[in-house]
Motif scaffolding. Structure first.
Motif, PDB file in Angstrom:
ATOM      1  N   PRO A  51       7.674   5.433  -7.743  1.00  0.00           N
ATOM      2  CA  PRO A  51       8.837   6.307  -7.818  1.00  0.00           C
ATOM      3  C   PRO A  51       9.816   6.085  -6.664  1.00  0.00           C
ATOM      4  O   PRO A  51       9.431   5.615  -5.583  1.00  0.00           O
ATOM      5  CB  PRO A  51       8.235   7.712  -7.752  1.00  0.00           C
ATOM      6  N   VAL A  52      11.067   6.431  -6.893  1.00  0.00           N
ATOM      7  CA  VAL A  52      12.083   6.389  -5.850  1.00  0.00           C
ATOM      8  C   VAL A  52      11.628   7.287  -4.701  1.00  0.00           C
ATOM      9  O   VAL A  52      11.024   8.342  -4.921  1.00  0.00           O
ATOM     10  CB  VAL A  52      13.441   6.853  -6.419  1.00  0.00           C
ATOM     11  N   ASP A  53      11.886   6.841  -3.495  1.00  0.00           N
ATOM     12  CA  ASP A  53      11.524   7.512  -2.238  1.00  0.00           C
ATOM     13  C   ASP A  53      10.064   7.312  -1.829  1.00  0.00           C
ATOM     14  O   ASP A  53       9.665   7.776  -0.763  1.00  0.00           O
ATOM     15  CB  ASP A  53      11.856   9.011  -2.243  1.00  0.00           C
ATOM     16  N   GLU A  54       9.258   6.629  -2.658  1.00  0.00           N
ATOM     17  CA  GLU A  54       7.869   6.323  -2.277  1.00  0.00           C
ATOM     18  C   GLU A  54       7.878   5.491  -1.002  1.00  0.00           C
ATOM     19  O   GLU A  54       8.681   4.575  -0.837  1.00  0.00           O
ATOM     20  CB  GLU A  54       7.178   5.545  -3.405  1.00  0.00           C
ATOM     21  N   ARG A  55       6.986   5.798  -0.076  1.00  0.00           N
ATOM     22  CA  ARG A  55       6.832   5.041   1.156  1.00  0.00           C
ATOM     23  C   ARG A  55       5.720   4.025   0.935  1.00  0.00           C
ATOM     24  O   ARG A  55       4.648   4.366   0.431  1.00  0.00           O
ATOM     25  CB  ARG A  55       6.436   5.974   2.308  1.00  0.00           C
ATOM     26  N   THR A  60       0.854  -1.181   0.000  1.00  0.00           N
ATOM     27  CA  THR A  60       0.000   0.000   0.000  1.00  0.00           C
ATOM     28  C   THR A  60       0.890   1.232   0.000  1.00  0.00           C
ATOM     29  O   THR A  60       1.784   1.361   0.846  1.00  0.00           O
ATOM     30  CB  THR A  60      -0.908   0.014   1.244  1.00  0.00           C
ATOM     31  N   GLY A  61       0.650   2.117  -0.970  1.00  0.00           N
ATOM     32  CA  GLY A  61       1.413   3.353  -1.064  1.00  0.00           C
ATOM     33  C   GLY A  61       0.930   4.380  -0.057  1.00  0.00           C
ATOM     34  O   GLY A  61      -0.102   4.199   0.600  1.00  0.00           O
ATOM     35  N   ALA A  62       1.655   5.476   0.049  1.00  0.00           N
ATOM     36  CA  ALA A  62       1.317   6.547   0.992  1.00  0.00           C
ATOM     37  C   ALA A  62      -0.057   7.138   0.699  1.00  0.00           C
ATOM     38  O   ALA A  62      -0.749   7.602   1.601  1.00  0.00           O
ATOM     39  CB  ALA A  62       2.384   7.636   0.943  1.00  0.00           C
ATOM     40  N   ASN A  63      -0.484   7.071  -0.578  1.00  0.00           N
ATOM     41  CA  ASN A  63      -1.787   7.615  -0.967  1.00  0.00           C
ATOM     42  C   ASN A  63      -2.917   6.600  -0.809  1.00  0.00           C
ATOM     43  O   ASN A  63      -4.051   6.875  -1.188  1.00  0.00           O
ATOM     44  CB  ASN A  63      -1.730   8.113  -2.406  1.00  0.00           C
ATOM     45  N   GLY A  64      -2.607   5.416  -0.251  1.00  0.00           N
ATOM     46  CA  GLY A  64      -3.618   4.390  -0.026  1.00  0.00           C
ATOM     47  C   GLY A  64      -3.843   3.450  -1.201  1.00  0.00           C
ATOM     48  O   GLY A  64      -4.612   2.504  -1.098  1.00  0.00           O
TER      49      GLY A  64
END
Length: 108
Positions: free
Chosen positions: A56-60, A28-32
């Motif tokens: 993308p690079v740095d995505e949590r 799950t990305g930071a944006n859900g």
């Protein structure tokens, strides 16, 4: 010797062994938004996976793993449908060995 070659040599010296696995996981990305991953190798500090989404690079992200559960990680590199992620906290070795045993078994 160029500095680029020297840098690659230093990176190779720091690289840790990884265990080859084949495990489908959800992240799950930071944006859900949910992403499907095929984890292809793993260490206590991170993983490499194939991913249809362009992360993308740095995505949590949060990756759900057996034994461990949701695990926070950061995308460190992304190239041609593959990503490399570093866990926020290393997996303790006892749990890691149990996790690898399950992932190897499920990939057969």
């Amino acid at each position: 010797m160029s500095f680029g070659a020297l840098n690659l040599a230093l990176l190779d010296a720091r690289r840790e062994d990884r265990d080859e696995v084949e495990y489908r996981a959800r992240a799950t990305g930071a944006n859900g938004v949910q992403h499907l991953l095929l984890i292809v190798n793993l260490s206590p500090h991170g993983l490499m996976a194939r991913c249809e989404s362009d992360l993308p690079v740095d995505e949590r992200i949060q990756v759900t793993l057996p034994i461990i559960g949701p695990t926070a990680a950061q995308v460190r590199w992304s190239l041609g449908g593959r990503i490399g992620c570093q866990f926020d906290y290393p997996i303790d070795l006892a749990s890691y060995y149990e996790l690898v045993a399950i992932l190897v078994k499920s990939g057969r």
